[in-house]
Design an enzyme around this catalytic site. Structure first.
Site, PDB file in Angstrom:
ATOM      1  N   GLU A  87     -52.031  75.402   7.943  1.00 30.57           N
ATOM      2  CA  GLU A  87     -53.360  74.758   7.912  1.00 30.57           C
ATOM      3  C   GLU A  87     -54.586  75.642   7.893  1.00 30.57           C
ATOM      4  O   GLU A  87     -55.702  75.022   7.756  1.00 30.57           O
ATOM      5  CB  GLU A  87     -53.305  73.858   9.464  1.00 30.57           C
ATOM      6  CG  GLU A  87     -52.137  72.681   9.545  1.00 30.57           C
ATOM      7  CD  GLU A  87     -52.387  71.673   8.811  1.00 30.57           C
ATOM      8  OE1 GLU A  87     -53.835  71.588   8.072  1.00 30.57           O
ATOM      9  OE2 GLU A  87     -51.765  70.829   8.655  1.00 30.57           O
ATOM     10  N   GLU A 118     -31.149  82.422  14.736  1.00 30.71           N
ATOM     11  CA  GLU A 118     -32.124  83.044  16.047  1.00 30.71           C
ATOM     12  C   GLU A 118     -31.252  84.151  16.616  1.00 30.71           C
ATOM     13  O   GLU A 118     -31.710  84.780  17.456  1.00 30.71           O
ATOM     14  CB  GLU A 118     -32.375  82.042  16.775  1.00 30.71           C
ATOM     15  CG  GLU A 118     -31.343  81.362  17.706  1.00 30.71           C
ATOM     16  CD  GLU A 118     -31.828  80.239  18.823  1.00 30.71           C
ATOM     17  OE1 GLU A 118     -31.611  80.164  19.885  1.00 30.71           O
ATOM     18  OE2 GLU A 118     -32.341  79.333  18.155  1.00 30.71           O
TER      19      GLU A 118
END
Length: 305
Positions: A87, A118
């Site tokens: 963004e 992870e």
């Protein structure tokens, strides 16, 4: 035989007493419960205000020296970091490499679950090394439960390289130790759906990232008042927003604002400085460069004899 660590002690994994009968609620009761629980996100942000402010100051200082901001995480945490990074270019006209999101598993992990990745601490360290992170960069490790090996590996490697390190998690200090220059704890309590950290933990993380990135850009002079004067004019909606910003901050009508915007090469900040100072495009562009893009400082300098 390999044993799995019991993480039931983590705040994010505990059972929420308010939703014990979740599957028996009416639809409106379900919605009301979500609304009630989500108020915890505002309290969590308020309780972390000092750490968030410190993170903004350190990040803006590093970026003003030529550094970059990296978000790194796995699963939902990684996706939120990538979203916030994505963004920044349209909102603040930043180059794509200034704010970057790194997610365990790479681009494919954005749309397909890859939470198993992870657990690889060395992969997190490698991600930092691959991007040649240095002492002027900032690395934000995002992990709701605070135990993600991938993120710990990244933070350790970033710290070894001298970078500023920031962590965001949703568990208290006494439950998990995280080594970082700024340790942001966003405590929203157990989830309505036990262990589903895409809920309150995800919401509060998005809120914190909004504050961090926007606050940093404000400090870097990419905002004038509350207007996004560095907006990238890349479509009709953003072109309209650019015109309205110029009109709001000047006495120009829409047609005049459009001519000024075109003359500035569709750069709102430059257009405003040209209008207010009466100077031409090249001089205004140089003034902005001399003042690290800060419109107020450039405008003040333009009025000096």
């Amino acid at each position: 035989m390999e044993t799995l660590e019991n993480r039931g002690y983590l705040l994010t994994e505990q059972i929420n007493p308010n939703s014990q009968n979740l599957d028996e609620l009416t639809t409106i009761e379900l919605v009301d419960l979500f609304n009630q629980e989500d108020t915890q996100t505002l309290k969590a942000i308020a309780n972390a205000r000092i750490e968030l402010a410190k993170a903004i100051d350190l990040t803006s200082e590093s970026l003003s020296l030529g550094g970059r901001l990296f978000y790194i995480g796995a699963g939902t945490s990684g996706r939120l970091g990538v979203l916030d990074a994505a963004e920044c270019p349209p909102t603040f006209c930043t180059p794509p490499d200034l704010v970057q999101g790194i997610i365990a598993g790479g681009t494919s992990a954005l749309i397909k679950s890859s939470e198993g990745l992870e657990d690889q601490k060395e992969d997190g360290a490698s991600a930092i090394a691959e991007r040649k992170i240095t002492a002027v960069d900032v690395v934000v490790g995002i992990m709701a439960g605070g135990t993600t090996p991938y993120v710990h590996g990244a933070l350790e490697e970033a710290k070894r390289r001298g970078a500023t390190t920031i962590s965001m998690s949703c568990v208290p200090l006494e439950q998990v130790e995280i080594i970082a220059d700024v340790d942001i704890r966003l405590l929203t309590g157990p989830e309505i759906l036990a262990g589903s950290t895409r809920l309150k933990a995800g919401t509060v993380t998005k809120m914190a990232l909004n504050i961090l990135s926007t606050g940093t850009m404000v400090k870097l002079g990419k905002v004038y008042g509350n207007r996004m004067i560095d907006v990238a004019v890349t479509n009709r909606k953003l072109h309209d927003r650019a015109l309205r910003i110029i009109q709001d901050l000047t006495s120009l009508n829409r047609e005049e604002a459009g001519l000024l915007l075109e003359k500035s090469g569709k750069k709102v900040k430059l257009a405003l400085l040209m209008h207010w100072s009466g100077l031409d495009e090249k001089i205004c562009d140089r003034l902005l460069n001399d003042h690290q893009g800060n419109l107020r400082s450039a405008l003040l300098a333009s009025n000096k004899p």
